[in-house]
Design a protein around this motif. Sequence first.
Motif, PDB file in Angstrom:
ATOM      1  N   LEU A 108      10.405  23.715 -17.147  1.00  0.00           N
ATOM      2  CA  LEU A 108      10.899  24.785 -18.012  1.00  0.00           C
ATOM      3  C   LEU A 108      10.563  26.161 -17.456  1.00  0.00           C
ATOM      4  O   LEU A 108      10.983  27.172 -18.026  1.00  0.00           O
ATOM      5  N   ALA A 109       9.799  26.216 -16.375  1.00  0.00           N
ATOM      6  CA  ALA A 109       9.319  27.501 -15.866  1.00  0.00           C
ATOM      7  C   ALA A 109      10.460  28.456 -15.531  1.00  0.00           C
ATOM      8  O   ALA A 109      10.343  29.668 -15.730  1.00  0.00           O
ATOM      9  N   GLN A 110      11.550  27.931 -15.020  1.00  0.00           N
ATOM     10  CA  GLN A 110      12.694  28.774 -14.674  1.00  0.00           C
ATOM     11  C   GLN A 110      13.658  28.913 -15.844  1.00  0.00           C
ATOM     12  O   GLN A 110      14.263  29.967 -16.041  1.00  0.00           O
ATOM     13  N   LEU A 111      13.811  27.847 -16.622  1.00  0.00           N
ATOM     14  CA  LEU A 111      14.840  27.832 -17.663  1.00  0.00           C
ATOM     15  C   LEU A 111      14.448  28.634 -18.904  1.00  0.00           C
ATOM     16  O   LEU A 111      15.299  29.283 -19.515  1.00  0.00           O
ATOM     17  N   LEU A 112      13.173  28.593 -19.298  1.00  0.00           N
ATOM     18  CA  LEU A 112      12.770  29.272 -20.536  1.00  0.00           C
ATOM     19  C   LEU A 112      12.982  30.785 -20.494  1.00  0.00           C
ATOM     20  O   LEU A 112      13.594  31.344 -21.419  1.00  0.00           O
ATOM     21  N   PRO A 113      12.499  31.494 -19.459  1.00  0.00           N
ATOM     22  CA  PRO A 113      12.728  32.949 -19.444  1.00  0.00           C
ATOM     23  C   PRO A 113      14.213  33.297 -19.427  1.00  0.00           C
ATOM     24  O   PRO A 113      14.643  34.257 -20.059  1.00  0.00           O
ATOM     25  N   LEU A 114      14.980  32.517 -18.682  1.00  0.00           N
ATOM     26  CA  LEU A 114      16.420  32.760 -18.619  1.00  0.00           C
ATOM     27  C   LEU A 114      17.064  32.542 -19.981  1.00  0.00           C
ATOM     28  O   LEU A 114      17.938  33.309 -20.399  1.00  0.00           O
ATOM     29  N   ALA A 115      16.631  31.508 -20.694  1.00  0.00           N
ATOM     30  CA  ALA A 115      17.180  31.230 -22.024  1.00  0.00           C
ATOM     31  C   ALA A 115      16.845  32.347 -23.003  1.00  0.00           C
ATOM     32  O   ALA A 115      17.678  32.755 -23.812  1.00  0.00           O
ATOM     33  N   ARG A 116      15.619  32.859 -22.934  1.00  0.00           N
ATOM     34  CA  ARG A 116      15.227  33.960 -23.818  1.00  0.00           C
ATOM     35  C   ARG A 116      16.125  35.171 -23.585  1.00  0.00           C
ATOM     36  O   ARG A 116      16.566  35.834 -24.523  1.00  0.00           O
ATOM     37  N   PHE A 117      16.386  35.441 -22.322  1.00  0.00           N
ATOM     38  CA  PHE A 117      17.218  36.591 -21.975  1.00  0.00           C
ATOM     39  C   PHE A 117      18.659  36.390 -22.417  1.00  0.00           C
ATOM     40  O   PHE A 117      19.266  37.254 -23.059  1.00  0.00           O
ATOM     41  N   LEU A 118      19.236  35.229 -22.110  1.00  0.00           N
ATOM     42  CA  LEU A 118      20.645  34.991 -22.401  1.00  0.00           C
ATOM     43  C   LEU A 118      20.910  34.831 -23.890  1.00  0.00           C
ATOM     44  O   LEU A 118      22.024  35.090 -24.346  1.00  0.00           O
ATOM     45  N   ALA A 119      19.912  34.412 -24.652  1.00  0.00           N
ATOM     46  CA  ALA A 119      20.093  34.280 -26.097  1.00  0.00           C
ATOM     47  C   ALA A 119      20.353  35.629 -26.748  1.00  0.00           C
ATOM     48  O   ALA A 119      20.973  35.715 -27.813  1.00  0.00           O
ATOM     49  N   GLU A 120      19.898  36.696 -26.107  1.00  0.00           N
ATOM     50  CA  GLU A 120      20.071  38.042 -26.655  1.00  0.00           C
ATOM     51  C   GLU A 120      21.142  38.836 -25.916  1.00  0.00           C
ATOM     52  O   GLU A 120      21.575  39.878 -26.379  1.00  0.00           O
ATOM     53  N   GLU A 121      21.543  38.348 -24.752  1.00  0.00           N
ATOM     54  CA  GLU A 121      22.550  39.039 -23.941  1.00  0.00           C
ATOM     55  C   GLU A 121      23.931  38.566 -24.369  1.00  0.00           C
ATOM     56  O   GLU A 121      24.190  37.373 -24.436  1.00  0.00           O
ATOM     57  N   SER A 122      24.830  39.472 -24.691  1.00  0.00           N
ATOM     58  CA  SER A 122      26.152  39.025 -25.150  1.00  0.00           C
ATOM     59  C   SER A 122      27.284  39.826 -24.515  1.00  0.00           C
ATOM     60  O   SER A 122      28.043  39.311 -23.696  1.00  0.00           O
TER      61      SER A 122
END
Length: 443
Positions: A108-122
């Motif tokens: 999850l080390a790579q996926l979690l930060p990316l998910a946090r960012f993309l969840a708010e990026e629209s």
Amino acid sequence: MQTVGIIAEYNPLHNGHVHHYSEAKRLSGADRAIVVMSGPFTQRGEPAMFSKRARTEMALRMGADLVIELPVAYAVQPAEWFAFGAVALLEATGVASSLCFGSESGSLAQLLPLARFLAEESGPLQSEIRRRLALGESFPAAYSAAAAQAWQERGEEDGKPRPVAARSIVPAESAAGPADHPGPGSASEMNEDSLAELLRGSNNSLGLHYLIALRRLGSGIAPLTVPRLGAGFHEPLRSGTEIASATALRALLREGGSPAAYIPEYSLDILRREQQEGRGPLDWESFRSPLLHILSTRSAAELAGLLDVNEGLENRLLRILPELPQFTVGGLLSALKSKRYTRTRLQRMLLHILLNHGKEEFSPRVLSQGPGYIRVLGFRESGRSLLKQMKQSATLPVITRPALCSHPHLERDLQASAAYAAAFASPLRSELYSDYLKPPVRV
């Protein structure tokens, strides 16, 4: 008691799935497991090779305590909505403490930060996706490249990881690493090209969308991942291994081969029974006649009102149809396929045509409301306690008898099951209307 959630299709259930199930129980420390499973049709826009009842039985014999159905409204969608619907169902049960999925990265080390960012990026992300689509890229390629570019272009401050809403049950031995720290090999150390490569992994991409869904739902379900073992998604069967991709196994079954080396004995017994009873294996060619009838009797305007029939595809469909020397679904897909339209995208379009799925009823506005019910497909005796607990904790109706519930998407589920059973060798009334006539599978 802890309960781990698993999202699957089990098409069919093989040794790789058994490994994932065992690891999910080990990593989560869970006593119980809930499986959210697709029904008659799958996320890639294909008919499942065997019925949802047969695949539910496989899951229960593997050890799952409870199997619930992912409504067809979400099951045959791109990764974003497939993941959102499945995660929303797990959240609605009120009993799932963790979600474990397979990934190529195994971390999850790579996926979690990316998910946090993309969840708010629209806005900017969607604009870049549209720009890439206009250049002829397929949606998966456009999304992965746009997401990687958006991450790379983020401001240094915005790129810092933010805490994820998750219970702290990730064990020390998990491959995920600490939930709120990027750690070695994290997304913060990757450039645009390496992130795009990460997202080209089908399991990585789907896992990212599970994480985004957890974030957007404000869920307390803790994410876990295990590395995918054995053959990759498109790799052929290899000797000397007990784990093969489901794609290769489906090809083997279509050719009349035996998958005995790659699936557990109980799965093999169920497959043989279903074959003997004329209930599979099914593929797109099993639906050739009803699909041809629909395409031959609909106007371009009628087709244009159905989901995924966009950008003039209705006209292209009707133009290509009389040019085919012999109608097969495979031949139609080959004639339609292009750099812009992947086979998966086109299969989903044909499935929506087959099942008469309108654009509005499956629109983002409707899907964003989440599923409206929890449909129980089957349970073990150990799953009774889960059902009892869910009667108190679930935020949606828990359905064991569809006749007692009314919901537009449930009606679509029942129609999909009947359309699927109609492709059996000699469909019986009990199979066409099994959702009404048969209780949940029990092991």
